[in-house]
Design a protein around this motif. Structure first.
Motif, mmCIF file in Angstrom:
data_model
loop_
_atom_site.group_PDB
_atom_site.id
_atom_site.type_symbol
_atom_site.label_atom_id
_atom_site.label_comp_id
_atom_site.label_asym_id
_atom_site.label_seq_id
_atom_site.Cartn_x
_atom_site.Cartn_y
_atom_site.Cartn_z
ATOM 1 N N UNK A 15 -3.876 91.934 -17.560
ATOM 2 C CA UNK A 15 -3.991 91.127 -17.890
ATOM 3 C C UNK A 15 -5.931 90.919 -18.711
ATOM 4 N N UNK A 16 -5.682 90.990 -17.188
ATOM 5 C CA UNK A 16 -7.791 91.571 -18.079
ATOM 6 C C UNK A 16 -7.974 92.572 -18.836
ATOM 7 N N UNK A 17 -7.289 93.783 -19.115
ATOM 8 C CA UNK A 17 -7.178 94.641 -19.737
ATOM 9 C C UNK A 17 -6.812 94.015 -21.190
ATOM 10 N N UNK A 18 -5.871 93.497 -21.340
ATOM 11 C CA UNK A 18 -4.256 92.936 -22.281
ATOM 12 C C UNK A 18 -5.867 91.961 -23.260
ATOM 13 N N UNK A 19 -6.495 90.652 -22.587
ATOM 14 C CA UNK A 19 -7.361 90.272 -23.132
ATOM 15 C C UNK A 19 -8.744 90.160 -23.378
ATOM 16 N N UNK A 20 -9.104 91.559 -22.964
ATOM 17 C CA UNK A 20 -10.566 92.761 -23.507
ATOM 18 C C UNK A 20 -10.432 92.813 -24.271
ATOM 19 N N UNK A 21 -8.484 93.519 -24.359
ATOM 20 C CA UNK A 21 -8.117 94.302 -26.173
ATOM 21 C C UNK A 21 -8.565 92.766 -27.135
#
Length: 240
Positions: free
Chosen positions: A209-215
Motif C-alpha cells: 500500500x505504501x509503495x502504491x501511494x508513493x508511486x
C-alpha cells in the motif's frame, strides 16, 4: 489570460446562492488544476462573473474560499492572481493519508472476524479483459477503494478524517489517471493489496500500500510539472 465561457457555466434561475458559490468555486478550482489558469495568471471578479453568468457576490465568496486554501491571492491594484503550485501541501496530505491507511490495514488483518470486502473484490479482482479503461471512472473507483478499506475497520472517525483528506487531494489525484499505464498499474496494485489483506499478511499489505501511494504521488508530481510547463508555453506572457 482568457476565460472560456461554456454552456455548463450558465446560471440556473432558481439556484440558491450557496449552491452557486460552490459551483463557481469548483469551476475556478478546476481551471487551476487543469491548467487553464496557470501560476501567475491574473483575472478580475468581473471576468469570472461574466463567464459563469453570476453576480460578483458569489464570485467573491468562491475566490475568498480559494484564497483561504492558498490557490489564489488578491491585490488592491492588480486584482486576483493564481499562486504557485504548492507541492509541499499536497505531499503532507499524502503523508497523513498513508498513516491512516497503514493503520487501517493493520486493523483489518487483526480483526477477529474477517472484514467484508466483497464489494471491493468484485471491482478489483477481475480478469485483465474485464478492467475498465476510462480514466475518470477508474479514478472514482480508486478513491472508493481506499475509503472502503478505512470504512471496513468500523472506525467512522478515521473514515471521516480520511474522507476529508481525500476530498482535498481529489482534484490533483485525477491527473494520475490520464495515463493508460497508470490505470493498469492501479488494478495490479489494488489486487495485490487486497489479496494480502485477505491472507492477513499485514506487513506485506502495508508495504504494498505504501509503495502504491508513493508511486501515485510521484507520478502526479511528474505529470503536473509537465502539464504546467506545456500550459505556460502556450501563453507565457500571462505567467510573467
Amino acid at each position: 489570460m482568457k476565460l472560456i465561457k461554456t454552456d455548463k457555466t450558465k446560471k440556473k434561475a432558481d439556484e440558491p446562492r450557496t449552491n452557486l458559490t460552490e459551483r463557481i468555486y469548483q469551476i475556478i478550482k478546476d481551471d487551476i488544476f487543469s491548467f487553464r489558469l496557470v501560476p501567475g495568471d491574473r483575472f478580475s471578479e468581473n471576468e469570472i462573473a461574466e463567464r459563469v453568468a453570476a453576480s460578483r457576490t458569489p464570485v467573491r465568496e468562491a475566490l475568498a474560499r480559494l484564497q483561504r486554501e492558498g490557490y489564489v491571492d488578491v491585490s488592491f491594484r492588480s486584482g486576483w492572481k493564481v499562486n504557485p503550485f504548492d507541492f509541499k501541501k499536497f505531499e503532507q496530505l499524502y503523508d497523513v493519508r498513508i498513516v491512516l491507511e497503514l493503520a487501517a490495514i493493520k486493523k483489518l488483518c487483526e480483526m477477529e472476524t474477517a472484514p467484508d470486502l466483497e464489494d471491493v473484490k468484485r471491482i478489483w479482482l477481475v480478469k485483465p479483459e474485464d478492467r475498465l479503461k476510462d480514466g475518470p471512472t477508474v479514478c472514482g473507483l480508486d478513491e472508493r477503494f481506499h475509503e472502503q478499506l478505512i470504512e471496513a475497520t468500523g472506525n467512522m472517525e478515521m473514515a471521516r478524517i480520511h474522507h476529508e483528506i481525500t476530498e482535498r487531494l481529489r482534484i490533483i489525484r485525477r491527473i494520475d489517471f490520464t495515463q493508460r499505464n497508470r490505470i493498469e498499474a492501479t488494478y495490479d496494485e489494488h489486487a495485490k493489496i487486497l489479496r494480502t489483506i485477505i491472507e492477513r499478511r499485514a506487513e506485506d499489505a502495508k508495504s504494498y500500500l505504501k509503495t502504491h501511494i508513493e508511486a501515485s504521488k510521484a507520478e502526479v508530481r511528474k505529470i503536473t510539472l509537465h502539464m504546467l510547463y506545456e500550459a505556460q508555453q502556450q501563453h507565457p506572457a500571462d505567467s510573467e
